[in-house]
Design a protein around this motif. Structure first.
Motif, PDB file in Angstrom:
ATOM      1  N   SER A  28       0.833  -1.211   0.000  1.00 36.59           N
ATOM      2  CA  SER A  28       0.000   0.000   0.000  1.00 36.59           C
ATOM      3  C   SER A  28       0.862   1.255   0.000  1.00 36.59           C
ATOM      4  CB  SER A  28      -0.936   0.018   1.207  1.00 36.59           C
ATOM      5  OG  SER A  28      -1.722  -1.137   1.210  1.00 36.59           O
ATOM      6  N   LYS A  29       1.955   1.198   0.750  1.00 38.50           N
ATOM      7  CA  LYS A  29       2.848   2.372   0.810  1.00 38.50           C
ATOM      8  C   LYS A  29       3.425   2.710  -0.559  1.00 38.50           C
ATOM      9  CE  LYS A  29       5.924   1.859   4.086  1.00 38.50           C
ATOM     10  NZ  LYS A  29       6.627   1.703   5.353  1.00 38.50           N
ATOM     11  N   GLU A  30       3.544   1.696  -1.401  1.00 36.31           N
ATOM     12  CA  GLU A  30       4.067   1.900  -2.756  1.00 36.31           C
ATOM     13  C   GLU A  30       2.960   2.228  -3.752  1.00 36.31           C
ATOM     14  OE1 GLU A  30       7.298   1.865  -3.835  1.00 36.31           O
ATOM     15  OE2 GLU A  30       7.915   1.675  -1.742  1.00 36.31           O
ATOM     16  N   GLY A  31       1.746   2.405  -3.242  1.00 41.27           N
ATOM     17  CA  GLY A  31       0.649   2.826  -4.127  1.00 41.27           C
ATOM     18  C   GLY A  31      -0.216   1.693  -4.653  1.00 41.27           C
ATOM     19  N   TYR A  32       0.084   0.470  -4.286  1.00 40.24           N
ATOM     20  CA  TYR A  32      -0.779  -0.638  -4.707  1.00 40.24           C
ATOM     21  C   TYR A  32      -2.053  -0.613  -3.870  1.00 40.24           C
ATOM     22  CZ  TYR A  32       3.321  -2.490  -7.101  1.00 40.24           C
ATOM     23  OH  TYR A  32       4.387  -2.639  -7.922  1.00 40.24           O
ATOM     24  N   LYS A  33      -3.136  -1.132  -4.443  1.00 42.21           N
ATOM     25  CA  LYS A  33      -4.415  -1.063  -3.752  1.00 42.21           C
ATOM     26  C   LYS A  33      -4.904  -2.458  -3.423  1.00 42.21           C
ATOM     27  CE  LYS A  33      -8.932   1.054  -4.519  1.00 42.21           C
ATOM     28  NZ  LYS A  33      -9.645  -0.214  -4.425  1.00 42.21           N
ATOM     29  N   GLU A  34      -5.292  -2.669  -2.170  1.00 41.20           N
ATOM     30  CA  GLU A  34      -5.770  -3.993  -1.775  1.00 41.20           C
ATOM     31  C   GLU A  34      -7.223  -4.182  -2.203  1.00 41.20           C
ATOM     32  OE1 GLU A  34      -5.404  -4.940   2.395  1.00 41.20           O
ATOM     33  OE2 GLU A  34      -5.724  -7.086   2.000  1.00 41.20           O
ATOM     34  N   VAL A  35      -7.543  -5.340  -2.761  1.00 44.77           N
ATOM     35  CA  VAL A  35      -8.942  -5.668  -3.072  1.00 44.77           C
ATOM     36  C   VAL A  35      -9.307  -6.948  -2.337  1.00 44.77           C
ATOM     37  CG1 VAL A  35      -9.111  -4.500  -5.306  1.00 44.77           C
ATOM     38  CG2 VAL A  35      -8.222  -6.845  -5.219  1.00 44.77           C
ATOM     39  N   LYS A  36     -10.603  -7.112  -2.068  1.00 46.98           N
ATOM     40  CA  LYS A  36     -11.053  -8.261  -1.290  1.00 46.98           C
ATOM     41  C   LYS A  36     -11.699  -9.335  -2.166  1.00 46.98           C
ATOM     42  CE  LYS A  36      -9.718  -6.766   2.740  1.00 46.98           C
ATOM     43  NZ  LYS A  36      -8.737  -7.462   3.567  1.00 46.98           N
ATOM     44  N   ASP A  37     -11.523  -9.182  -3.490  1.00 45.96           N
ATOM     45  CA  ASP A  37     -12.092 -10.149  -4.420  1.00 45.96           C
ATOM     46  C   ASP A  37     -10.967 -10.560  -5.376  1.00 45.96           C
ATOM     47  OD1 ASP A  37     -13.297 -11.428  -6.535  1.00 45.96           O
ATOM     48  OD2 ASP A  37     -14.884  -9.923  -6.818  1.00 45.96           O
ATOM     49  N   GLU A  38     -10.604 -11.834  -5.353  1.00 52.61           N
ATOM     50  CA  GLU A  38      -9.415 -12.254  -6.107  1.00 52.61           C
ATOM     51  C   GLU A  38      -9.575 -12.036  -7.618  1.00 52.61           C
ATOM     52  OE1 GLU A  38      -9.055 -16.333  -4.830  1.00 52.61           O
ATOM     53  OE2 GLU A  38     -10.317 -17.062  -6.466  1.00 52.61           O
ATOM     54  N   SER A  39     -10.823 -12.077  -8.109  1.00 56.98           N
ATOM     55  CA  SER A  39     -11.004 -11.921  -9.549  1.00 56.98           C
ATOM     56  C   SER A  39     -10.781 -10.472  -9.989  1.00 56.98           C
ATOM     57  CB  SER A  39     -12.395 -12.398  -9.962  1.00 56.98           C
ATOM     58  OG  SER A  39     -13.352 -11.527  -9.411  1.00 56.98           O
ATOM     59  N   LYS A  40     -10.739  -9.551  -9.018  1.00 55.46           N
ATOM     60  CA  LYS A  40     -10.510  -8.132  -9.365  1.00 55.46           C
ATOM     61  C   LYS A  40      -9.037  -7.741  -9.255  1.00 55.46           C
ATOM     62  CE  LYS A  40     -14.979  -6.206  -9.001  1.00 55.46           C
ATOM     63  NZ  LYS A  40     -15.836  -7.022  -8.113  1.00 55.46           N
ATOM     64  N   ALA A  41      -8.195  -8.681  -8.810  1.00 53.54           N
ATOM     65  CA  ALA A  41      -6.801  -8.322  -8.516  1.00 53.54           C
ATOM     66  C   ALA A  41      -5.887  -8.479  -9.725  1.00 53.54           C
ATOM     67  CB  ALA A  41      -6.292  -9.201  -7.379  1.00 53.54           C
ATOM     68  N   ASP A  42      -4.890  -7.563  -9.804  1.00 56.00           N
ATOM     69  CA  ASP A  42      -3.839  -7.715 -10.815  1.00 56.00           C
ATOM     70  C   ASP A  42      -2.726  -8.614 -10.275  1.00 56.00           C
ATOM     71  OD1 ASP A  42      -5.121  -5.739 -12.421  1.00 56.00           O
ATOM     72  OD2 ASP A  42      -4.247  -4.190 -11.130  1.00 56.00           O
ATOM     73  N   ILE A  43      -2.630  -8.655  -8.942  1.00 58.83           N
ATOM     74  CA  ILE A  43      -1.577  -9.453  -8.304  1.00 58.83           C
ATOM     75  C   ILE A  43      -2.225 -10.294  -7.199  1.00 58.83           C
ATOM     76  CG2 ILE A  43       0.605  -9.365  -6.991  1.00 58.83           C
ATOM     77  CD1 ILE A  43       0.591  -6.289  -7.992  1.00 58.83           C
ATOM     78  N   ILE A  44      -1.968 -11.587  -7.186  1.00 58.24           N
ATOM     79  CA  ILE A  44      -2.443 -12.426  -6.080  1.00 58.24           C
ATOM     80  C   ILE A  44      -1.218 -12.894  -5.300  1.00 58.24           C
ATOM     81  CG2 ILE A  44      -3.634 -14.562  -5.438  1.00 58.24           C
ATOM     82  CD1 ILE A  44      -5.431 -14.180  -7.873  1.00 58.24           C
ATOM     83  N   VAL A  45      -1.198 -12.580  -4.023  1.00 65.46           N
ATOM     84  CA  VAL A  45      -0.071 -12.989  -3.182  1.00 65.46           C
ATOM     85  C   VAL A  45      -0.560 -14.097  -2.256  1.00 65.46           C
ATOM     86  CG1 VAL A  45       1.650 -12.223  -1.492  1.00 65.46           C
ATOM     87  CG2 VAL A  45       0.856 -10.636  -3.247  1.00 65.46           C
ATOM     88  N   MET A  46       0.050 -15.270  -2.376  1.00 64.21           N
ATOM     89  CA  MET A  46      -0.331 -16.388  -1.508  1.00 64.21           C
ATOM     90  C   MET A  46       0.721 -16.525  -0.418  1.00 64.21           C
ATOM     91  SD  MET A  46      -1.255 -19.129  -4.462  1.00 64.21           S
ATOM     92  CE  MET A  46      -2.178 -20.266  -3.470  1.00 64.21           C
TER      93      MET A  46
END
Ligand code: SAH
Ligand code: SF4
Ligand code: F3S
Length: 437
Positions: A28-46
């Motif tokens: 988030s500090k680097e400007g990335y935005k957290e989403v709560k729906d995996e299908s909306k994400a550009d990046i998935i971190v497991m």
């Protein structure tokens, strides 16, 4: 350029849950935005766990499932982080469908790795494996309004012979009491009511000025409503610690004290550094000082060389102690650990049978213990509204989960009369708003 969105998927223990929020903060500090729906994400971190084979298999399965999202989103990035990622990196292995791997000590490099991915088409890995780092001054971005974890240490060097943690979280580093208290104060300012201090062997804490009973007391002297800690090692559990728990009005009357086995022969092979007699003595001392304390534990069945007699000793001690709750596991053989080389291995069918037997008796104990609560008045910290509108979920001063009916809000402490059990969860009604903090 539009910054990307990320989704976090967490497996494993509370330390991983904390770390996921740490990663959320770093991204988030680097400007990335957290989403709560995996299908909306550009990046998935497991964020993954390596403690049992099953934990790793689940992640491999999930990684496979996630590949279908690439059909709609060809640029999707899937990253594997955490203990399993570190384990794979160390072994020089990879799994299909993953774009990057980062272990628990290199999370600050994740933004840089993601940035660099556009120019790479093979798997990116942080090979560098330092000793556990403390992420000083970087605090997890909380997403729960009532409760938060705060690590007091990172890494483990106890080397229980079955356990992979000391290999994937190398070394033991203590956070400074100043950094711990800073994080705690920040959380309290945001309205957090409950804090759980974390560490693989949390009561081993010692930053050379303050020991664990010391830091526990210091945190209890803040305005926190409820304070707990997890996981204690029996070897480092002292009378001083028991006294601090007893005296702290806001400290949970609860201690999680993994026993692992009731057989001295097996405990020795596990390198647990205590005998069952010493463990029993600890339980007696604790109950003597705090009669209503809730005791919870972890047990492993089917450790290499565990005979029927050894297992019966575990059964006996469970009946004798009557734990309020227990996490019970079948031994899972982990490469790199020293138990991996121990023989004889116990057949899967025997492990399953022992586990079922243990679970049966422990479940009876839990039911009896919870039945004893019926008719009592409990002070409950309300956490959130359950699904399907079936009451509020909260915790008693013994850190027992209860479901309560009545008018309240998350973060309130209410007086509850326990009226019955639902399954084995105690349920009750709010009779007084109690102390609102
Ligand atoms: N540091 C904590 C937690 C470690 S992992 C502790 O010392 O308790 C949580 C639990 O997983 C352990 O207590 C142990 O009961 C179990 N565990 C660890 N390694 C395991 C293995 N190889 N097979 C089965 N259970 C294991
Ligand atoms: Fe593993 Fe033992 Fe360390 Fe817990 S204390 S993380 S069981 S090595
Ligand atoms: Fe926790 Fe699993 Fe790692 S139990 S420390 S996430 S191996």
């Amino acid at each position: 350029m539009k910054k990307k969105s990320f989704y976090l998927l967490t497996y494993g223990c509370q330390m991983n849950e904390y770390d996921s929020r740490l990663i959320a903060e770093i991204l988030s500090k680097e400007g990335y935005k957290e989403v709560k729906d995996e299908s909306k994400a550009d990046i998935i971190v497991m964020n993954t766990c390596s403690v049992r084979k099953h934990a790793e298999q689940r992640v491999v399965g999930r990684t496979g499932d996630l590949q279908r999202l690439r059909e709609d989103k060809p640029g999707l990035i899937i990253g594997l982080v955490g203990c399993m990622a570190q384990n794979l990196i160390d072994k020089g292995e990879k799994i299909k469908g993953v774009d990057f791997m980062v272990g628990p000590d290199n999370y600050e490099e994740i933004p840089r790795i993601i940035d660099g991915l556009d120019s790479l088409d093979s798997l990116a890995m942080v090979i560098k494996k330092e000793k556990t780092i403390l992420y000083e001054g970087v605090y997890a971005r909380q997403d729960n309004s009532v409760s938060a974890f705060v690590p007091v240490m990172r890494g483990c060097e106890n080397f229980c012979t079955y356990c992979i943690v000391p290999y994937v979280r190398v070394g033991l580093q203590m956070r400074s009491s100043k950094d711990i208290l800073n994080e705690v104060r920040g959380l309290l300012k945001k309205g957090i009511k409950e804090i759980i201090l974390l560490g693989q062997s949390v009561n081993q804490y010692d930053d050379s000025k303050v020991d664990f009973p010391g830091i526990l007391k210091m945190v209890s002297e803040t305005s926190v409503s409820r304070l707990g800690f997890f996981t204690s090692h029996p070897y480092y559990t002292t009378q001083k610690l028991i006294d601090v728990i007893a005296e702290g009005e806001n400290i949970y009357k609860w201690i999680h004290l993994p026993l692992q086995s009731g057989s001295n022969k097996i405990l020795k092979k596990m390198n647990r550094k205590y005998t069952k007699e010493r463990y029993m003595e600890l339980i007696s001392k604790t109950r003597e000082k705090i009669p209503n304390i809730s005791l919870t534990t972890d047990i492993i069945v089917g450790f290499p060389g565990e005979t029927d007699e050894d297992f019966q000793e575990t059964m006996e001690i469970m009946k004798e102690i009557q734990f309020d709750f227990a996490y019970m596991f079948k031994y899972s053989d982990r490469e790199r650990t020293s138990a991996y080389n121990l023989k004889p291995k116990i057949p899967e069918s025997v492990k399953a049978k022992r586990l079922a037997e243990l679970i049966e008796i422990q479940h009876k104990i839990i039911r009896i213990k919870n039945e004893q609560l019926i008719g009592t008045i409990q002070e409950v910290l309300v956490e959130y509204k359950g699904r399907k509108n079936n009451g509020w979920r909260g915790k008693t001063k013994q850190n027992k989960i209860v479901v309560v009916e009545g008018k309240t809000l998350p973060g309130e402490i209410v007086k509850v009369k326990i009226t019955g059990l639902n399954g084995w969860t105690p349920c009750g009604v709010i009779i007084d708003k109690g102390k609102n903090t």
